[in-house]
Design an enzyme around this catalytic site. Structure first.
Site, PDB file in Angstrom:
ATOM      1  N   LYS A 106       0.936  -1.307  -0.142  1.00 54.48           N
ATOM      2  CA  LYS A 106       0.056   0.042   0.013  1.00 54.48           C
ATOM      3  C   LYS A 106       0.917   1.139  -0.098  1.00 54.48           C
ATOM      4  O   LYS A 106       1.926   1.213   0.333  1.00 54.48           O
ATOM      5  CB  LYS A 106      -0.835  -0.065   1.177  1.00 54.48           C
ATOM      6  CG  LYS A 106      -2.336   0.851   0.992  1.00 54.48           C
ATOM      7  CD  LYS A 106      -3.053   0.133   0.212  1.00 54.48           C
ATOM      8  CE  LYS A 106      -4.484   0.546   0.213  1.00 54.48           C
ATOM      9  NZ  LYS A 106      -5.484  -0.396   0.135  1.00 54.48           N
ATOM     10  N   GLY A 218     -20.670   5.939   2.908  1.00 58.83           N
ATOM     11  CA  GLY A 218     -19.598   6.145   1.703  1.00 58.83           C
ATOM     12  C   GLY A 218     -19.994   5.817   0.430  1.00 58.83           C
ATOM     13  O   GLY A 218     -20.916   4.956   0.203  1.00 58.83           O
ATOM     14  N   GLY A 220     -18.190   6.798  -2.528  1.00 56.38           N
ATOM     15  CA  GLY A 220     -17.026   7.082  -3.597  1.00 56.38           C
ATOM     16  C   GLY A 220     -17.418   5.790  -4.423  1.00 56.38           C
ATOM     17  O   GLY A 220     -18.379   5.229  -4.604  1.00 56.38           O
ATOM     18  N   ASN A 221     -16.163   5.458  -5.031  1.00 51.00           N
ATOM     19  CA  ASN A 221     -16.368   4.607  -6.138  1.00 51.00           C
ATOM     20  C   ASN A 221     -16.798   3.100  -5.483  1.00 51.00           C
ATOM     21  O   ASN A 221     -17.728   2.741  -6.447  1.00 51.00           O
ATOM     22  CB  ASN A 221     -14.735   4.140  -6.483  1.00 51.00           C
ATOM     23  CG  ASN A 221     -14.863   3.188  -7.513  1.00 51.00           C
ATOM     24  OD1 ASN A 221     -14.261   1.812  -7.256  1.00 51.00           O
ATOM     25  ND2 ASN A 221     -15.054   3.336  -8.821  1.00 51.00           N
TER      26      ASN A 221
HETATM   27  N1  GLU Z   1      -7.217  -0.106  -3.301  1.00 52.67           N
HETATM   28  C1  GLU Z   1      -7.956  -1.196  -3.851  1.00 52.67           C
HETATM   29  C2  GLU Z   1      -7.894  -2.134  -2.433  1.00 52.67           C
HETATM   30  O1  GLU Z   1      -7.952  -1.550  -1.341  1.00 52.67           O
HETATM   31  C3  GLU Z   1      -7.323  -1.933  -4.867  1.00 52.67           C
HETATM   32  C4  GLU Z   1      -5.912  -2.420  -5.004  1.00 52.67           C
HETATM   33  C5  GLU Z   1      -5.529  -2.902  -6.247  1.00 52.67           C
HETATM   34  O2  GLU Z   1      -6.313  -2.957  -7.172  1.00 52.67           O
HETATM   35  O3  GLU Z   1      -4.306  -3.273  -6.380  1.00 52.67           O
HETATM   36  O4  GLU Z   1      -8.157  -3.363  -2.638  1.00 52.67           O
END
Ligand code: GLU
Length: 427
Positions: A106, A218, A220-221
């Site tokens: 992350k 939420g 959002g997306n």
């Molecule tokens: N940010 C998204 C998650 O927490 C997607 C991560 C990704 O696609 O690599 O799962």
């Protein structure tokens, strides 16, 4: 978020509890309960007014035994290294539980994109890559969007990486715009995936989706596409809450006859702020931010941030609630988990419920690496199969061993990663 709450402590506690349960060898346990690598750096950015502002950036690679490290980059004014560590760890379990050949990572930048111009955001993204480029790559570490980051940011990141590397590497990042190396279905994937797992949970509980009601935190997306897919199954959403960046507080938008997800999305900003005045014109009642959690509905879908269902508010969840599908990462604290366990609420844990995003990112990466793109139907079908199979594996283990769903998901995920680190001879 309360100052005292530490998501990394939550991620480690969840891991430790299951490590005890499966009697994980001490060395494997020590290795997996912390990240393999982390990068902390500064990003100087020339602002539009000519001044230079220095931002703080992070990337944590928790584990890459099963494949290239994978996970999003968050933009948040309250981002901390411990939040990024927790989220990186959850990515490892997420990729493992859906059985895709990727590790967990992350990234984060401490910033609020609401207060940055387009050009400033572009310079910030490019600055992040300049610090990280030698530790990224299609077969090394592959970022993606997350809270407040989007497809345009991903494209700038890819472009900067390609400029530095002197080649075309669309597989270095996922969540890119369609037509620029992105995959069809990626935008919808996380929210749709939440509902694919919810559909299976309802099937198992013998509940017909069209008879159910839900409240979502939420918009959002994740929240928006979860809402759309849930409505396609015939469910009724009565409340949606979201953060209002102008007022710096959350509100719940309530409509007892049901929310129209499409129309509500039409009056929502790119960061998920619903326009209050327009919502009132559409007949929504505006309630306090916490009201979403207190609704007499069958299903709760937290799809915002971590630390939302806590020991302090879990008691306010209505007796009617039967399922919680965690669209967000880490929305439930260990104290709240205790309450949900006692009440026998069926929890679809975050790293299973929201794994649709990274699963579609995996499909995007495969397509980008071969520079050949699939049709949307094919992608959504593959996504549904992956999510359904992962859900069924977790729920059957939970039933067989009488485990809480989160613990069952951890058992499967940890065992796979432990096997990879042992077989590689790392520990
Ligand atoms: N940010 C998204 C998650 O927490 C997607 C991560 C990704 O696609 O690599 O799962």
């Amino acid at each position: 978020m309360s100052a005292a709450y530490n998501p990394y402590a939550t991620a480690q506690k969840q891991f430790d509890d299951v490590a005890d349960m499966i009697q994980l060898e001490p060395a494997v346990r020590e290795f997996l309960r912390q990240p393999m690598r982390e990068y902390h750096f500064t990003i100087p950015v020339r602002m539009d007014n000519g001044e230079v502002r220095v931002f703080k950036g992070f990337r944590v690679q928790h584990n890459d035994a099963r494949g290239p490290a994978k996970g999003g980059i968050r933009f948040h004014p309250h981002e901390t290294i411990d939040t990024v560590r927790a989220l990186a760890m959850w990515m490892t379990w997420k990729c493992s539980v859906v059985d895709i050949p990727l590790g967990g990572a992350k990234g984060g930048i401490v910033c609020d994109p609401h207060h940055l111009s387009e050009r400033e955001q572009e310079r910030l993204c490019r600055g992040w890559v300049r610090q990280m480029a030698k530790n990224l790559g299609p077969f090394l570490d592959v970022p993606a969007p997350d809270v407040m980051s989007n497809a345009q940011h991903m494209l700038w990141i890819m472009d900067e990486y390609e400029t530095i590397s002197g080649g075309k590497y669309p597989g270095v990042i996922t969540g890119k715009p369609v037509g620029m190396g992105g995959s069809l279905g990626r935008t919808e994937a996380t929210g749709f995936g939440v509902i694919y797992t919810l559909r299976e949970a309802l099937r198992e509980l013998g509940i017909t989706p069209s008879t159910t009601t839900a409240a979502i935190q939420g918009f959002g997306n994740v929240g928006q596409y979860a809402a759309k897919m849930y409505q396609q199954l015939g469910g009724t959403i009565t409340a949606v809450s979201c953060w209002d960046h102008n007022d710096q507080k959350a509100y719940t938008f309530y409509n007892k006859n049901g929310v129209d997800a499409e129309a509500l999305a039409g009056i929502t900003s790119v960061y998920g702020d619903i326009d209050k005045e327009k919502a009132q014109d559409l007949g929504y009642e505006i309630l306090p931010g916490e009201a979403w959690l207190e609704q007499a509905v069958d299903i709760l879908i937290p799809a915002a941030l971590e630390n939302q269902i806590t020991g302090a508010n879990a008691g306010n969840i209505s007796k009617q609630v039967k399922v919680i599908a965690e669209g967000a990462n880490g929305p439930t604290t260990p104290e709240a988990d205790q309450v949900l366990k006692e009440r026998e609420i069926f929890v679809i844990p975050d790293f299973l419920a929201n794994a649709g995003g990274v699963t579609c990112s995996y499909f995007e990466q495969v397509q980008s690496n071969m520079n050949y793109y699939w049709e949307k139907e094919e992608i959504l079908e593959k996504l549904d199969t992956k999510m359904t199979n992962a859900f069924l594996a977790v729920s059957s283990l939970a039933r067989e061993k009488n485990l809480y769903m989160r613990d069952a998901a951890y058992v499967i995920a940890i065992n796979r990663v432990a096997e990879a680190v042992k077989k590689r001879g790392w520990v």
